[in-house]
Enzyme design. Structure first.
Site, PDB file in Angstrom:
ATOM      1  N   ASP A 180       0.837  -1.199   0.000  1.00  0.00           N
ATOM      2  CA  ASP A 180       0.000   0.000   0.000  1.00  0.00           C
ATOM      3  C   ASP A 180       0.875   1.254   0.000  1.00  0.00           C
ATOM      4  OD1 ASP A 180      -2.744   1.130   0.315  1.00  0.00           O
ATOM      5  OD2 ASP A 180      -1.920   1.894   2.191  1.00  0.00           O
ATOM      6  N   GLU A 231       1.490  -0.707  -5.125  1.00  0.00           N
ATOM      7  CA  GLU A 231       0.531   0.338  -5.454  1.00  0.00           C
ATOM      8  C   GLU A 231       1.338   1.630  -5.452  1.00  0.00           C
ATOM      9  OE1 GLU A 231      -3.353   2.693  -3.696  1.00  0.00           O
ATOM     10  OE2 GLU A 231      -1.601   2.222  -2.486  1.00  0.00           O
TER      11      GLU A 231
END
Length: 558
Positions: free
Chosen positions: A217, A281
Site C-alpha cells: 500500500d 501500489e
C-alpha cells in the site's frame, strides 16, 4: 483475417512455476464484504475459507486479501495497530492458517496487503510517542515537527491530506505530526532503522505462515524529501495531489531513497521457495519512474492504473495498452491490468451504468483477459455489480467522506451470493445482518441466480478464464511462444483488434472489441471462442455488436 499486422510487442521470457505471477489472474478480496462466516454481518476469514471452491471454479490463480490485521477500522483496516495478528472482527491466526492451507490445497495462492507508510494511532509505537516528550526516541519513529508562526500555531508546511484537509495534526504539547491520510494514520519515519527492521520482520512473519506475496500500500510514499519542503500548490487538496504527480514529483511521493527499502526486501522474498512476490501500489510522475519499482533487485510488479482510467474508446485503450507493453518490454516484467478495485468506482458505472455500462464492462473484461501479463479482478466484477450510489450518509464509513464528501463505500457493498432479499446469503442461512445494505435489485445479480445461465456475466468470466488458462496464446502458455506476443490488426474504424500467437499447431487468438456505433464485420477473424454479446449473422457474414468483444481462432494459413 481482417487487416494487416501493424504493431508488434516482444514476448516475455518462458515462465517457470516460480514465475506464476507473470500471467496470474488475481482476485481481490475485500475481506469485510466478501463472505460472513459467523453471522455478525461482517465478512471474515472463515467466510473466505468457505467460499474458496467458488474462486477455484471461477478460474483465478490467487487471492489478494485486503488488511485483516488488528485495527480500529477507521479506514477499513488500512490503519493497522498490530501487523502480526488478526483482528477479532475477521477471526484468529488459526483461522488464517486454516484458510491458507485450504487455499493451497485448491491450487490458490495468497497475497496479503501490507501497509508500511503509516500505522494506526492505536499502534503501541504511536501510543508511546504521544506519552513521550518532544524530541524523544519514541517520537523519532514518526514525523513530528514544530509548527510555524510566532507560537508554532501553523502547520510545519503546506501539505494536504489525500483525504482532504491539512496533513498535520497538533498535539497539546505544541508539536505536530504528519498524516498523509486520516489523523488516525500517522506516517512512519522510514529513515529510522528500527522502522525498517520492524517491517522486514513483519514480512518474514507472514512468509513463514505461507503467504505467496504482498501488495504494498502507498509503495511510493514511505520516504519524504529531506526538510519537508512546501508543495507550493495552494489549490492542491485531497486526491488532486495525486494528479499533480504528472506535473512534477511531490516532496512526499516517489523519492529516490524509497528504492533502498525494496532492494532490502527483495532478498527476503527470494530466500523463500515457490516464487514469493510483491506488487506495488505506486504513483509516479512518468512511466519511466514507475518502472524503477520493478526489477530483479526490487519488486516484481507495479499496478498500471492507466488501463483503469482509460475512457471508452478504441483510441484511449490502444494508447494505454501500447504504452504499458512498451514499458513492460523495457523492464522485463509483465504488465498488470486492472479495471476496478476497492478505491475506485466500479467500471460498470464508470462506463455508463445500466445496460450500456454492463455491456461495456463485459467487453472490457474480454479485452483485459486477452492481453499479455497479469490480471487483477475486484470481487463482484464477475457478477457485473454496479456502484451503489445511494447509500445513506449515516451508513458510510469511508473516512474521506467526512473530509471531502467523496466516498468509496459504494464499491464495498457486500457480495450477493443467493436469495431474493438482502443481504443475499452474505452470512449463514437465516442471517439478515450486513454492515452495508445491498440494493433491493441485486437478487438477479447473485451468484446463485447467475450460475448455469450461459448469458450471465458470471458464466462469461468462467468461460473466458477457462480459455485463458488452456489456450496456447494466452496466460502461462503464452510464455512458451517465440516472437511477438501481441500484434495489432488494422481493421474497421472504431474496432480494436489484435492477435496473440499460438504455439505448435495453434493459429493463435484474435481479440476484437467494437467501440463504434454500428455492428462490425468479423467473419475474417475465424471461429468464435467467446463473445461478450451474441454475434450477429446477416447475409452470410458475422458481425460484432456495438460495445461488445469476442475472441476468435484464426483459420489455418493456405
Amino acid at each position: 483475417m481482417n487487416g494487416e499486422p501493424v504493431t508488434t510487442f516482444a514476448a516475455t521470457p518462458t515462465t517457470t512455476d516460480d514465475d506464476w505471477w507473470r500471467s496470474a489472474v488475481v482476485y481481490q478480496v475485500y475481506v469485510r464484504s466478501f463472505a460472513d462466516g459467523n453471522g455478525d454481518g461482517i465478512g471474515d476469514l472463515p467466510g473466505v475459507r468457505q467460499r474458496l471452491p467458488y474462486l477455484r471454479e471461477l478460474g483465478v490463480d490467487a487471492l489478494w486479501l485486503t488488511p485483516f490485521y488488528r485495527s480500529p477500522m477507521i479506514d477499513g483496516g488500512y490503519d493497522v495497530s498490530d501487523y502480526r495478528d488478526v483482528d477479532p472482527m475477521f477471526g484468529t491466526l488459526a483461522d488464517f492458517d486454516a484458510m491458507i492451507t485450504d487455499a493451497h490445497a485448491l491450487g490458490l495462492r495468497i497475497i496479503v496487503d501490507i501497509v508500511p507508510n503509516h500505522t494506526s494511532s492505536a499502534h503501541p509505537w504511536f501510543v508511546a510517542a504521544l506519552a513521550a516528550a518532544p524530541g524523544s526516541p519514541e517520537r523519532d519513529r514518526y514525523l513530528f515537527r514544530e509548527g510555524r508562526g510566532a507560537g508554532g500555531e501553523l502547520p510545519p508546511n503546506d501539505w494536504e491530506s489525500i483525504f482532504g484537509g491539512p496533513a498535520w495534526t497538533r498535539l497539546p504539547d505544541g508539536e505536530w505530526y504528519l498524516h498523509l491520510f486520516d489523523p488516525s494514520q500517522p506516517d512512519l519515519n522510514w529513515r529510522h532503522p528500527e522502522v525498517r527492521a520492524e517491517f522486514e520482520d513483519v514480512l518474514r512473519f507472514w512468509l513463514d505462515r505461507g503467504v505467496d506475496g504482498f501488495r504494498i500500500d502507498v509503495a511510493h510514499g514511505m520516504i519524504k524529501e529531506e526538510g519537508l519542503p512546501d508543495v507550493g500548490h495552494s489549490s492542491a487538496t485531497g486526491r488532486r495531489q495525486v494528479e499533480l504527480l504528472g506535473k512534477g514529483r511531490l516532496p512526499y511521493f516517489d523519492q529516490d531513497e524509497v528504492h533502498d527499502i525494496y532492494r532490502a526486501w527483495r532478498p527476503i522474498l527470494d530466500s523463500y521457495p515457490g516464487g514469493r512476490m510483491a506488487v506495488a501500489e505506486a504513483w509516479a510522475e512518468t512511466p519511466q519512474r514507475l518502472a524503477r519499482y520493478i526489477g530483479p533487485d526490487e519488486l516484481h510488479q507495479a499496478f498500471s492504473f492507466d488501463f483503469l482510467d482509460a475512457t471508452w474508446s478504441a483510441d484511449s485503450f490502444h494508447k494505454v495498452i501500447d504504452t504499458a507493453l512498451a514499458e513492460a518490454t523495457i523492464v522485463g516484467a509483465p504488465t498488470t491490468w486492472v479495471l476496478s478495485n476497492h478505491d475506485k468506482q466500479r467500471h460498470v458505472t464508470r462506463y455508463g451504468d445500466g445496460p450500456v455500462g454492463l455491456r461495456r464492462a463485459r467487453a472490457a473484461a474480454l479485452l483485459m483477459f486477452a492481453l499479455p501479463g497479469c490480471v487483477y479482478l475486484y470481487q463482484g466484477e464477475e457478477l457485473g455489480l454496479p456502484e451503489v450510489l445511494d447509500l445513506p450518509d449515516e451508513l458510510r464509513q469511508d473516512p474521506a467522506f467526512l473530509r471531502t464528501g467523496e466516498s468509496r463505500d459504494g464499491c464495498r457493498v457486500p457480495l450477493p451470493w443467493s436469495g431474493d432479499l438482502p443481504p443475499y446469503g452474505f452470512g449463514p442461512d437465516g442471517c439478515a445482518l450486513s454492515w452495508l445494505p445491498a440494493p433491493a435489485t441485486w437478487g438477479a445479480l447473485s451468484v446463485a441466480a447467475q450460475a448455469g445461465d450461459p448469458t450471465s456475466t458470471l458464466e462469461l468470466y468462467r468461460a473466458a478464464l477457462g480459455v485463458r488458462a488452456t489456450h496456447s496464446a494466452l496466460g502461462a502458455a503464452a510464455g512458451e511462444v517465440d516472437g511477438p506476443e501481441l500484434t495489432w490488426l488494422d481493421g474497421e474504424p472504431g474496432v480494436l483488434a489484435f492477435v496473440r500467437p499460438g504455439s505448435g499447431s495453434s493459429t493463435g487468438l484474435v481479440c476484437a472489441v467494437n467501440f463504434s456505433d454500428a455492428p462490425a464485420p468479423v467473419s475474417g477473424y475465424g471461429r468464435a471462442l467467446v463473445a461478450s454479446e451474441p454475434l450477429i449473422e446477416r447475409g452470410g457474414e458475422i458481425f460484432l455488436p456495438i460495445d461488445a468483444a469476442a475472441w476468435f481462432e484464426p483459420p489455418m494459413a493456405g
